[in-house]
Design a protein around this motif. Sequence first.
Motif, PDB file in Angstrom:
ATOM      1  N   ILE A   1       0.833  -1.208   0.000  1.00 40.73           N
ATOM      2  CA  ILE A   1       0.000   0.000   0.000  1.00 40.73           C
ATOM      3  C   ILE A   1       0.865   1.255   0.000  1.00 40.73           C
ATOM      4  N   CYS A   2       1.891   1.259   0.851  1.00 39.52           N
ATOM      5  CA  CYS A   2       2.815   2.390   0.922  1.00 39.52           C
ATOM      6  C   CYS A   2       3.502   2.604  -0.420  1.00 39.52           C
ATOM      7  N   LEU A   3       4.007   1.530  -1.005  1.00 37.75           N
ATOM      8  CA  LEU A   3       4.698   1.617  -2.292  1.00 37.75           C
ATOM      9  C   LEU A   3       3.765   2.163  -3.371  1.00 37.75           C
ATOM     10  N   ILE A   4       2.567   1.601  -3.455  1.00 40.03           N
ATOM     11  CA  ILE A   4       1.626   1.993  -4.507  1.00 40.03           C
ATOM     12  C   ILE A   4       1.211   3.452  -4.372  1.00 40.03           C
ATOM     13  N   ILE A   5       0.918   3.875  -3.137  1.00 42.39           N
ATOM     14  CA  ILE A   5       0.488   5.263  -2.927  1.00 42.39           C
ATOM     15  C   ILE A   5       1.613   6.240  -3.259  1.00 42.39           C
ATOM     16  N   THR A   6       2.820   5.959  -2.768  1.00 38.03           N
ATOM     17  CA  THR A   6       3.957   6.845  -3.042  1.00 38.03           C
ATOM     18  C   THR A   6       4.233   6.925  -4.538  1.00 38.03           C
ATOM     19  N   LEU A   7       4.302   5.762  -5.193  1.00 42.73           N
ATOM     20  CA  LEU A   7       4.594   5.705  -6.629  1.00 42.73           C
ATOM     21  C   LEU A   7       3.496   6.395  -7.440  1.00 42.73           C
ATOM     22  N   THR A   8       2.249   6.120  -7.090  1.00 39.73           N
ATOM     23  CA  THR A   8       1.122   6.692  -7.838  1.00 39.73           C
ATOM     24  C   THR A   8       1.087   8.213  -7.738  1.00 39.73           C
ATOM     25  N   ILE A   9       1.256   8.736  -6.516  1.00 41.37           N
ATOM     26  CA  ILE A   9       1.246  10.188  -6.344  1.00 41.37           C
ATOM     27  C   ILE A   9       2.374  10.835  -7.138  1.00 41.37           C
ATOM     28  N   ARG A  10       3.554  10.227  -7.076  1.00 38.96           N
ATOM     29  CA  ARG A  10       4.703  10.793  -7.793  1.00 38.96           C
ATOM     30  C   ARG A  10       4.491  10.777  -9.315  1.00 38.96           C
ATOM     31  N   ILE A  11       4.013   9.653  -9.846  1.00 36.15           N
ATOM     32  CA  ILE A  11       3.803   9.551 -11.295  1.00 36.15           C
ATOM     33  C   ILE A  11       2.691  10.488 -11.756  1.00 36.15           C
ATOM     34  N   LEU A  12       1.579  10.530 -11.011  1.00 33.76           N
ATOM     35  CA  LEU A  12       0.478  11.417 -11.379  1.00 33.76           C
ATOM     36  C   LEU A  12       0.901  12.883 -11.302  1.00 33.76           C
ATOM     37  N   ALA A  13       1.759  13.197 -10.332  1.00 30.65           N
ATOM     38  CA  ALA A  13       2.248  14.567 -10.206  1.00 30.65           C
ATOM     39  C   ALA A  13       3.051  14.966 -11.447  1.00 30.65           C
ATOM     40  N   VAL A  14       3.810  14.016 -11.988  1.00 31.70           N
ATOM     41  CA  VAL A  14       4.595  14.296 -13.199  1.00 31.70           C
ATOM     42  C   VAL A  14       3.666  14.436 -14.404  1.00 31.70           C
ATOM     43  N   ILE A  15       2.711  13.509 -14.529  1.00 32.33           N
ATOM     44  CA  ILE A  15       1.813  13.510 -15.686  1.00 32.33           C
ATOM     45  C   ILE A  15       0.917  14.746 -15.696  1.00 32.33           C
ATOM     46  N   TRP A  16       0.337  15.048 -14.546  1.00 30.78           N
ATOM     47  CA  TRP A  16      -0.625  16.152 -14.457  1.00 30.78           C
ATOM     48  C   TRP A  16       0.000  17.456 -13.969  1.00 30.78           C
ATOM     49  N   LYS A  17       1.331  17.425 -13.801  1.00 32.53           N
ATOM     50  CA  LYS A  17       2.075  18.640 -13.422  1.00 32.53           C
ATOM     51  C   LYS A  17       1.563  19.258 -12.114  1.00 32.53           C
ATOM     52  N   TRP A  18       1.376  18.394 -11.112  1.00 32.87           N
ATOM     53  CA  TRP A  18       1.034  18.901  -9.778  1.00 32.87           C
ATOM     54  C   TRP A  18       2.280  19.522  -9.173  1.00 32.87           C
ATOM     55  N   ASN A  19       2.151  20.679  -8.621  1.00 33.57           N
ATOM     56  CA  ASN A  19       3.297  21.376  -8.046  1.00 33.57           C
ATOM     57  C   ASN A  19       2.967  21.948  -6.677  1.00 33.57           C
ATOM     58  N   VAL A  20       3.982  22.061  -5.861  1.00 28.97           N
ATOM     59  CA  VAL A  20       3.861  22.771  -4.583  1.00 28.97           C
ATOM     60  C   VAL A  20       4.083  24.251  -4.866  1.00 28.97           C
ATOM     61  N   PRO A  21       3.274  25.130  -4.277  1.00 35.50           N
ATOM     62  CA  PRO A  21       3.450  26.569  -4.540  1.00 35.50           C
ATOM     63  C   PRO A  21       4.864  27.037  -4.198  1.00 35.50           C
ATOM     64  N   ILE A  22       5.373  27.909  -5.025  1.00 36.21           N
ATOM     65  CA  ILE A  22       6.702  28.476  -4.820  1.00 36.21           C
ATOM     66  C   ILE A  22       6.579  29.787  -4.049  1.00 36.21           C
ATOM     67  N   VAL A  23       7.495  30.004  -3.138  1.00 41.75           N
ATOM     68  CA  VAL A  23       7.537  31.272  -2.402  1.00 41.75           C
ATOM     69  C   VAL A  23       8.270  32.300  -3.255  1.00 41.75           C
ATOM     70  N   HIS A  24       7.572  33.341  -3.653  1.00 46.42           N
ATOM     71  CA  HIS A  24       8.173  34.382  -4.483  1.00 46.42           C
ATOM     72  C   HIS A  24       8.581  35.575  -3.626  1.00 46.42           C
ATOM     73  N   LYS A  25       9.737  36.094  -3.910  1.00 45.82           N
ATOM     74  CA  LYS A  25      10.183  37.299  -3.224  1.00 45.82           C
ATOM     75  C   LYS A  25       9.506  38.516  -3.833  1.00 45.82           C
ATOM     76  N   LYS A  26       9.096  39.405  -2.976  1.00 49.91           N
ATOM     77  CA  LYS A  26       8.540  40.660  -3.453  1.00 49.91           C
ATOM     78  C   LYS A  26       9.675  41.640  -3.678  1.00 49.91           C
ATOM     79  N   GLN A  27       9.732  42.119  -4.889  1.00 45.91           N
ATOM     80  CA  GLN A  27      10.797  43.068  -5.201  1.00 45.91           C
ATOM     81  C   GLN A  27      10.399  44.464  -4.750  1.00 45.91           C
TER      82      GLN A  27
END
Length: 212
Positions: free
Chosen positions: A178-204
């Motif tokens: 279960i651990c393997l499948i969930i980790t692998l699935t989330i990682r692969i789907l993130a690549v396919i569907w371009k899931w990203n964690v928000p980036i912290v942008h500096k305010k100029q």
Amino acid sequence: MFLIEMFVYIGTIAFAISGSLVAIKKNLDVFGVLLLGLTTALAGGVIRDLMIGNIPPTNLADPKYFFVSLLASIATIIFYERINRFKHGIIFSDAIGLGVFTAVGANAALNLDYSQPFLIVAMGLVTGIGGGVLRDVFVREVPLVFRKEIYGIASIAGSIALISTYELISPPTVSLYICLIITLTIRILAVIWKWNVPIVHKKQANKRTIHS
């Protein structure tokens, strides 16, 4: 246990291939390719064992994992052109290694009778990402886990799934799947569907122009 042993072999081979592919793309020499493959495959487990007091680390006490990594790296050099045709070879092999070693790392903590959820998740995460972090640092890349891609989060989710199901499912080793499948699935789907964690942008700061 046969299942865990097979997991370790699969993850070791996958991470060794991942590290070797990165090294070849960075134009390292043969020694560099082999060393980066070994580092990617073995470092996560070594760091985990040192942290939980399992000394000497399993990957160093038993040389079979070293030789499996070495053979995988040599095979990657020999068959690089064929492997490289697989467009997402590095990503896929890295995702397999991440899933496998997350499961193995969290399970190692459970086998040593650690019951603290935070510690178990941490060991799964360290084992899953440790080798990849060193791989990227060695080739002067920002480690994948520090970029916007869903990577470390996939490992954390897999470890939490293992903890949640370990006592509820018989045999408990099913939780590793279960651990393997969930980790692998989330990682692969993130690549396919371009899931990203928000980036912290500096305010100029607005620059004020002074006219004379």
